[in-house]
Design a protein around this motif. Structure first.
Motif, PDB file in Angstrom:
ATOM      1  N   THR A 179      -4.865  14.630  -2.648  1.00 52.25           N
ATOM      2  CA  THR A 179      -4.728  15.674  -3.303  1.00 52.25           C
ATOM      3  C   THR A 179      -3.925  15.847  -4.447  1.00 52.25           C
ATOM      4  N   THR A 180      -4.161  16.266  -5.666  1.00 52.70           N
ATOM      5  CA  THR A 180      -3.260  16.523  -6.525  1.00 52.70           C
ATOM      6  C   THR A 180      -2.910  18.095  -6.774  1.00 52.70           C
ATOM      7  N   LEU A 181      -1.655  18.461  -6.875  1.00 53.69           N
ATOM      8  CA  LEU A 181      -1.491  19.838  -6.881  1.00 53.69           C
ATOM      9  C   LEU A 181      -0.801  19.970  -8.294  1.00 53.69           C
ATOM     10  N   ASP A 182      -1.104  21.156  -8.974  1.00 55.45           N
ATOM     11  CA  ASP A 182      -0.161  21.482  -9.939  1.00 55.45           C
ATOM     12  C   ASP A 182       0.931  22.379  -9.192  1.00 55.45           C
ATOM     13  N   VAL A 183       2.287  22.355  -9.981  1.00 60.91           N
ATOM     14  CA  VAL A 183       3.070  22.925  -9.387  1.00 60.91           C
ATOM     15  C   VAL A 183       3.087  24.628  -9.734  1.00 60.91           C
ATOM     16  N   SER A 184       3.019  24.796 -10.941  1.00 53.14           N
ATOM     17  CA  SER A 184       2.956  26.232 -11.259  1.00 53.14           C
ATOM     18  C   SER A 184       1.487  26.636 -11.580  1.00 53.14           C
ATOM     19  N   MET A 185       0.985  27.317 -10.586  1.00 51.03           N
ATOM     20  CA  MET A 185      -0.220  28.015 -10.522  1.00 51.03           C
ATOM     21  C   MET A 185      -0.073  29.493 -10.125  1.00 51.03           C
ATOM     22  N   PRO A 186      -0.990  30.247 -10.567  1.00 50.87           N
ATOM     23  CA  PRO A 186      -1.076  31.812 -10.270  1.00 50.87           C
ATOM     24  C   PRO A 186      -1.063  32.000  -8.576  1.00 50.87           C
ATOM     25  N   PHE A 189       4.175  24.204  -4.394  1.00 52.88           N
ATOM     26  CA  PHE A 189       5.155  24.031  -3.196  1.00 52.88           C
ATOM     27  C   PHE A 189       4.442  24.740  -2.109  1.00 52.88           C
ATOM     28  N   GLU A 190       4.141  25.953  -2.020  1.00 55.86           N
ATOM     29  CA  GLU A 190       3.536  26.527  -0.931  1.00 55.86           C
ATOM     30  C   GLU A 190       2.218  26.023  -0.581  1.00 55.86           C
ATOM     31  N   THR A 191       1.443  25.624  -1.439  1.00 53.81           N
ATOM     32  CA  THR A 191       0.079  25.024  -1.048  1.00 53.81           C
ATOM     33  C   THR A 191       0.242  23.907  -0.478  1.00 53.81           C
ATOM     34  N   ALA A 192       1.395  23.056  -0.852  1.00 56.06           N
ATOM     35  CA  ALA A 192       1.362  21.835  -0.049  1.00 56.06           C
ATOM     36  C   ALA A 192       1.902  22.098   1.188  1.00 56.06           C
ATOM     37  N   ILE A 208      -0.404  13.779  -1.026  1.00 51.07           N
ATOM     38  CA  ILE A 208      -0.136  14.892  -2.111  1.00 51.07           C
ATOM     39  C   ILE A 208       0.564  14.081  -3.260  1.00 51.07           C
ATOM     40  N   LEU A 209      -0.103  14.391  -4.271  1.00 50.07           N
ATOM     41  CA  LEU A 209       0.484  13.956  -5.786  1.00 50.07           C
ATOM     42  C   LEU A 209       0.755  15.338  -6.301  1.00 50.07           C
ATOM     43  N   ASP A 246       4.218  11.966  -3.813  1.00 49.36           N
ATOM     44  CA  ASP A 246       4.629  11.463  -5.103  1.00 49.36           C
ATOM     45  C   ASP A 246       4.484  12.672  -6.147  1.00 49.36           C
ATOM     46  N   TYR A 247       5.053  12.441  -7.076  1.00 45.68           N
ATOM     47  CA  TYR A 247       5.415  13.508  -8.191  1.00 45.68           C
ATOM     48  C   TYR A 247       5.108  12.796  -9.597  1.00 45.68           C
ATOM     49  N   LEU A 248       4.451  13.574 -10.293  1.00 44.90           N
ATOM     50  CA  LEU A 248       3.955  12.989 -11.793  1.00 44.90           C
ATOM     51  C   LEU A 248       4.335  14.201 -12.932  1.00 44.90           C
ATOM     52  N   THR A 249       4.764  13.712 -13.920  1.00 46.74           N
ATOM     53  CA  THR A 249       4.974  14.841 -15.126  1.00 46.74           C
ATOM     54  C   THR A 249       4.009  14.618 -16.071  1.00 46.74           C
ATOM     55  N   LYS A 250       3.725  16.052 -16.519  1.00 48.51           N
ATOM     56  CA  LYS A 250       2.843  16.288 -17.558  1.00 48.51           C
ATOM     57  C   LYS A 250       3.713  16.160 -19.008  1.00 48.51           C
TER      58      LYS A 250
END
Length: 124
Positions: free
Chosen positions: A52-59, A64-67, A78-79, A100-104
């Motif tokens: 699962t890929t999760l954007d950090v900043s979502m409305p 973080f909370e989603t993870a 989770i990426l 894992d963590y990937l930056t845009k």
């Protein structure tokens, strides 16, 4: 056991969401998408993805909370994907359950390689 070819992409930006799908589907992944954390949790529950890929900043629910909520019921890898290059944020992501963590902005080839590595690692 998670479905090895299934990926869930939780991303509120339509362009980035489409890019991730365009990168993964030709590699043989079945990709399901969600535009926010609450929907993402339900898609993960329904599809049992390998990654699962999760954007950090979502409305609403942030990444973080989603993870944290996904970790209550799923072993999906989770990426976390974020525009912020911040070691403290990466530590928070891992503490919330990210593997894992990937930056845009990211290179499509790197995204695909990271997801393939998570799938391979999750199967061991």
């Amino acid at each position: 056991m998670p479905n090895p070819n299934v990926v869930v992409v939780v991303e509120d930006d339509a362009d980035i969401r489409s890019l991730i799908v365009a990168v993964l589907e030709p590699s043989g992944f079945v990709v399901h998408t969600a535009v926010d954390g609450a929907d993402g949790i339900e898609v993960v529950r329904r599809t049992d993805p390998a990654v699962t890929t999760l954007d950090v900043s979502m409305p609403g629910l942030d990444g973080f909370e989603t993870a944290r909520r996904i970790r209550e019921f799923s072993s999906t890898r989770i990426l976390m994907v974020s525009a912020r290059v911040d070691p403290a944020e990466e530590r928070l992501a891992r503490a919330a359950g990210a593997d894992d963590y990937l930056t845009k902005p990211f290179r499509p080839r790197e995204l695909r390689a990271r997801i393939q590595a998570l799938v391979a690692d999750g199967g061991s």
